[in-house]
Design an enzyme around this catalytic site. Structure first.
Site, mmCIF file in Angstrom:
data_model
loop_
_atom_site.group_PDB
_atom_site.id
_atom_site.type_symbol
_atom_site.label_atom_id
_atom_site.label_comp_id
_atom_site.label_asym_id
_atom_site.label_seq_id
_atom_site.Cartn_x
_atom_site.Cartn_y
_atom_site.Cartn_z
ATOM 1 N N ASP A 31 2.167 -4.478 21.751
ATOM 2 C CA ASP A 31 1.616 -3.440 20.864
ATOM 3 C C ASP A 31 0.934 -2.380 21.727
ATOM 4 O OD1 ASP A 31 -0.175 -2.105 18.874
ATOM 5 O OD2 ASP A 31 0.417 -3.762 17.574
ATOM 6 N N ASN A 35 -2.618 1.848 16.328
ATOM 7 C CA ASN A 35 -3.213 1.661 15.001
ATOM 8 C C ASN A 35 -3.813 0.267 14.866
ATOM 9 O OD1 ASN A 35 -3.882 2.797 12.498
ATOM 10 N ND2 ASN A 35 -2.198 1.727 11.491
ATOM 11 N N SER A 124 11.309 -1.380 4.260
ATOM 12 C CA SER A 124 10.370 -1.047 3.192
ATOM 13 C C SER A 124 11.130 -0.707 1.921
ATOM 14 C CB SER A 124 9.567 0.175 3.646
ATOM 15 O OG SER A 124 8.857 0.742 2.587
ATOM 16 N N TYR A 148 9.036 9.396 7.089
ATOM 17 C CA TYR A 148 8.770 7.975 7.350
ATOM 18 C C TYR A 148 9.881 7.122 6.741
ATOM 19 C CZ TYR A 148 7.019 3.285 6.514
ATOM 20 O OH TYR A 148 6.929 1.917 6.433
ATOM 21 N N LYS A 152 13.132 4.468 8.357
ATOM 22 C CA LYS A 152 13.542 3.101 7.967
ATOM 23 C C LYS A 152 15.037 3.077 7.629
ATOM 24 C CE LYS A 152 9.503 1.240 8.460
ATOM 25 N NZ LYS A 152 9.256 0.372 9.617
ATOM 26 N N ASN A 178 4.711 -3.827 -1.822
ATOM 27 C CA ASN A 178 3.383 -3.331 -1.422
ATOM 28 C C ASN A 178 2.506 -4.457 -0.870
ATOM 29 O OD1 ASN A 178 4.521 -1.260 -3.275
ATOM 30 N ND2 ASN A 178 2.590 -0.240 -2.826
ATOM 31 N N ASN A 197 -4.804 5.101 3.406
ATOM 32 C CA ASN A 197 -3.838 5.824 2.571
ATOM 33 C C ASN A 197 -3.464 4.987 1.357
ATOM 34 O OD1 ASN A 197 -3.255 8.117 4.325
ATOM 35 N ND2 ASN A 197 -2.475 6.562 5.729
HETATM 36 P P1 NAD Z 1 0.096 -1.353 11.248
HETATM 37 O O1 NAD Z 1 -0.081 0.063 11.606
HETATM 38 O O2 NAD Z 1 -1.109 -2.150 10.872
HETATM 39 O O3 NAD Z 1 0.851 -2.137 12.417
HETATM 40 C C1 NAD Z 1 1.804 -1.518 13.245
HETATM 41 C C2 NAD Z 1 1.438 -1.851 14.689
HETATM 42 O O4 NAD Z 1 2.414 -1.249 15.531
HETATM 43 C C3 NAD Z 1 0.077 -1.289 15.101
HETATM 44 O O5 NAD Z 1 -0.694 -2.315 15.696
HETATM 45 C C4 NAD Z 1 0.415 -0.191 16.123
HETATM 46 O O6 NAD Z 1 -0.563 -0.074 17.122
HETATM 47 C C5 NAD Z 1 1.759 -0.668 16.640
HETATM 48 N N1 NAD Z 1 2.645 0.409 17.125
HETATM 49 C C6 NAD Z 1 2.969 1.574 16.512
HETATM 50 N N2 NAD Z 1 3.803 2.295 17.278
HETATM 51 C C7 NAD Z 1 4.018 1.557 18.401
HETATM 52 C C8 NAD Z 1 4.788 1.767 19.583
HETATM 53 N N3 NAD Z 1 5.461 2.896 19.790
HETATM 54 N N4 NAD Z 1 4.797 0.801 20.519
HETATM 55 C C9 NAD Z 1 4.090 -0.339 20.349
HETATM 56 N N5 NAD Z 1 3.329 -0.588 19.262
HETATM 57 C C10 NAD Z 1 3.297 0.355 18.302
HETATM 58 O O7 NAD Z 1 1.175 -1.413 10.072
HETATM 59 P P2 NAD Z 1 1.590 -2.621 9.129
HETATM 60 O O8 NAD Z 1 1.095 -2.317 7.761
HETATM 61 O O9 NAD Z 1 1.259 -3.908 9.756
HETATM 62 O O10 NAD Z 1 3.157 -2.384 9.105
HETATM 63 C C11 NAD Z 1 4.019 -3.125 9.951
HETATM 64 C C12 NAD Z 1 5.445 -2.683 9.699
HETATM 65 O O11 NAD Z 1 5.756 -2.869 8.321
HETATM 66 C C13 NAD Z 1 5.719 -1.216 9.982
HETATM 67 O O12 NAD Z 1 7.018 -1.114 10.530
HETATM 68 C C14 NAD Z 1 5.673 -0.577 8.621
HETATM 69 O O13 NAD Z 1 6.463 0.586 8.574
HETATM 70 C C15 NAD Z 1 6.258 -1.674 7.760
HETATM 71 N N6 NAD Z 1 5.845 -1.609 6.359
HETATM 72 C C16 NAD Z 1 4.528 -1.573 6.032
HETATM 73 C C17 NAD Z 1 4.144 -1.492 4.698
HETATM 74 C C18 NAD Z 1 2.694 -1.407 4.319
HETATM 75 O O14 NAD Z 1 2.396 -0.937 3.211
HETATM 76 N N7 NAD Z 1 1.759 -1.851 5.129
HETATM 77 C C19 NAD Z 1 5.126 -1.489 3.702
HETATM 78 C C20 NAD Z 1 6.469 -1.554 4.059
HETATM 79 C C21 NAD Z 1 6.820 -1.613 5.409
HETATM 80 C C1 WQD Z 2 -0.054 2.394 -4.774
HETATM 81 C C2 WQD Z 2 -0.438 3.019 -6.102
HETATM 82 C C3 WQD Z 2 -0.756 5.396 -5.976
HETATM 83 C C4 WQD Z 2 -4.255 5.277 -3.348
HETATM 84 C C5 WQD Z 2 3.166 3.387 0.223
HETATM 85 C C6 WQD Z 2 4.314 4.007 0.940
HETATM 86 C C7 WQD Z 2 5.449 3.030 1.078
HETATM 87 C C8 WQD Z 2 4.959 1.700 1.664
HETATM 88 C C9 WQD Z 2 3.710 1.183 1.022
HETATM 89 C C10 WQD Z 2 5.413 1.530 3.983
HETATM 90 C C11 WQD Z 2 0.262 4.340 -6.393
HETATM 91 C C12 WQD Z 2 -2.057 4.701 -6.307
HETATM 92 C C13 WQD Z 2 -3.173 4.933 -4.138
HETATM 93 C C14 WQD Z 2 -5.413 5.840 -3.958
HETATM 94 C C15 WQD Z 2 -4.305 5.646 -6.087
HETATM 95 N N1 WQD Z 2 4.635 1.813 3.046
HETATM 96 N N2 WQD Z 2 -3.205 5.112 -5.479
HETATM 97 N N3 WQD Z 2 -5.381 5.994 -5.322
HETATM 98 O O1 WQD Z 2 2.549 4.719 -2.546
HETATM 99 O O2 WQD Z 2 3.442 2.535 -3.476
HETATM 100 O O3 WQD Z 2 3.604 2.989 -1.080
HETATM 101 O O4 WQD Z 2 2.735 2.221 0.935
HETATM 102 O O5 WQD Z 2 6.591 1.342 3.945
HETATM 103 O O6 WQD Z 2 6.405 3.627 1.878
HETATM 104 O O7 WQD Z 2 4.762 5.150 0.218
HETATM 105 O O8 WQD Z 2 1.398 2.513 -2.034
HETATM 106 O O9 WQD Z 2 -0.952 1.774 -1.908
HETATM 107 O O10 WQD Z 2 -0.389 4.191 -1.410
HETATM 108 O O11 WQD Z 2 -0.202 3.359 -3.742
HETATM 109 O O12 WQD Z 2 -4.347 5.819 -7.314
HETATM 110 O O13 WQD Z 2 -6.399 6.182 -3.292
HETATM 111 O O14 WQD Z 2 -1.835 3.332 -6.049
HETATM 112 O O15 WQD Z 2 -0.661 6.600 -6.666
HETATM 113 O O16 WQD Z 2 0.488 4.398 -7.781
HETATM 114 P P1 WQD Z 2 2.780 3.285 -2.376
HETATM 115 P P2 WQD Z 2 -0.102 2.968 -2.189
#
Ligand code: NAD
Ligand code: WQD
Length: 335
Positions: A31, A35, A124, A148, A152, A178, A197
């Protein structure tokens, strides 16, 4: 078996490391800490009572990746490393394509050079864009609504094409809905740097009075209470999904994609009420205009993962919110 876990210090990656250890796998965490913080490593060691291997490095550094994989004898990769802020991706698209897409290409090259042909990829539900129908199954058309999301889609395509061209490869793309929740110990959870976010970490910060109130984005959606509906899934269920992917699909070559969700949707107001109930705190909120790019409703059809991975989400909403509250009240400012 040793598994390289890119992004293993992040939210989902760190929880998955615990699930891997539980199942007898040895994670090698890679890592660049863009983040995440090293505090996560200390918590992982504390919970597991093990010394874990962590290498600070970027996935775009192909040489370092090669060196780490060879040195540790990794046999598979779980690839979490990515930038994930949708809004930021629309402002700095090339930063996202470089980090996520070019980073994944670099990782695949390093794997190829080291003879590793198995990858589990963090995809995702965002690859379904604004859905045509709900619940969303894996045959739903693939598209995206922001850079973003396109990263994917593109990485999935690279994986598909790689598997088609080189038959010894296997790639499993897990499309998360989610992710919320925290480890039941209360020692590990989502640790957002800066303003969250996503909904759940924001609610949690309001509950510990780090923030005044939550903005509910949109109260006029065509849903029963007017607020957006999502399929929230406990991060430990998600973590176990990765282990099942390694266990059940090992040796099956080709590209596979699975939804990881519960199949059940909850509205923003239901999330607020659940959190208030589990935490005993009031969650002040104000209904604001819709957030740009948001969709009214999204939840998974998780049948395919149940059949192919022998996996289903087991933790319910009260467990998700109780676990977040335990974590957030232990570490109100994160770790
Ligand atoms: P996160 O930001 O907590 O974890 C990602 C980690 O990757 C971080 O520790 C960051 O430092 C590291 N990283 C980023 N770019 C890097 C690079 N170039 N080289 C090495 N390390 C790097 O995010 P998360 O929520 O744990 O998400 C993990 C994965 O799941 C991501 O690919 C994200 O797109 C995907 N994902 C997350 C969500 C969500 O809502 N959290 C939903 C769907 C998919
Ligand atoms: C959930 C619901 C908002 C914040 C995002 C990415 C998606 C995936 C997961 C990585 C929605 C509402 C949110 C706030 C709110 N990430 N909301 N007030 O938008 O479903 O998905 O994260 O792959 O790609 O788009 O998740 O948690 O942001 O929102 O009312 O302060 O909560 O409008 O209805 P989302 P979220």
């Amino acid at each position: 078996m040793k598994v390289l876990v890119t992004g293993g210090m992040g939210y989902i990656g760190s929880h998955t490391c615990l699930a891997l250890l539980n199942a007898g796998f040895e994670p090698i965490i890679y890592d660049n800490l863009t983040n995440s913080t090293t505090g996560v490593l200390q918590q992982l060691c504390r919970i597991s009572n093990r010394k874990l291997t962590f290498v600070e490095g970027d996935i775009r550094d192909t040489d370092l990746l090669r060196q780490v994989m060879a040195q540790h004898g990794c046999e598979a990769v779980i690839h979490f490393a990515a930038l994930k802020a949708v809004g930021e991706s629309t402002e700095h698209p090339r930063r996202y394509y470089d980090n996520n897409v070019a980073g994944s290409l670099s990782l695949l090259s390093a794997m190829e050079d080291c003879g590793i042909r198995s990858i589990v990829f963090s995809s995702s539900a965002t690859v379904y864009g604004d859905p045509d129908y709900i619940p969303i199954d894996e045959s739903h058309p693939i598209r995206a609504t922001n850079p973003y999301g396109w990263t994917k889609v593109m990485i999935e395509q690279v994986l598909k094409d790689t598997c088609a061209a080189q038959h010894e490869w296997q790639a499993i793309s897990l499309r998360y809905f989610n992710p919320v929740g925290a480890h039941e110990s209360g020692l590990l959870g989502e640790n957002p740097l800066g303003t969250p976010n996503n909904l759940m970490p924001f609610i949690a910060q309001v509950a510990v009075r780090q923030r005044d109130k939550l903005q509910v984005f949109g109260g006029d959606y065509p849903t029963p209470d007017g607020t957006g509906i999502r399929d929230y899934i406990h991060v430990m269920d998600l973590a176990v999904g990765h282990v099942r992917a390694l266990q059940t699909k090992m040796g099956h070559t080709g590209f596979f994609a699975y939804n990881l969700g519960t199949g059940q949707g909850y509205s923003v107001l239901e999330m607020i009420h659940s959190f208030a109930k589990e935490s005993g705190q009031t969650i002040p909120y104000v209904v604001s205009p819709r957030r740009n790019g948001d969709i009214p409703c999204s939840y998974a059809d998780p049948t395919l993962a149940q059949q192919a991975l022998k996996w289903r989400a087991e933790r319910n909403l009260p467990q998700m919110t109780a676990d977040v509250w335990r974590w957030q009240s232990n570490y109100p400012s994160g770790i």
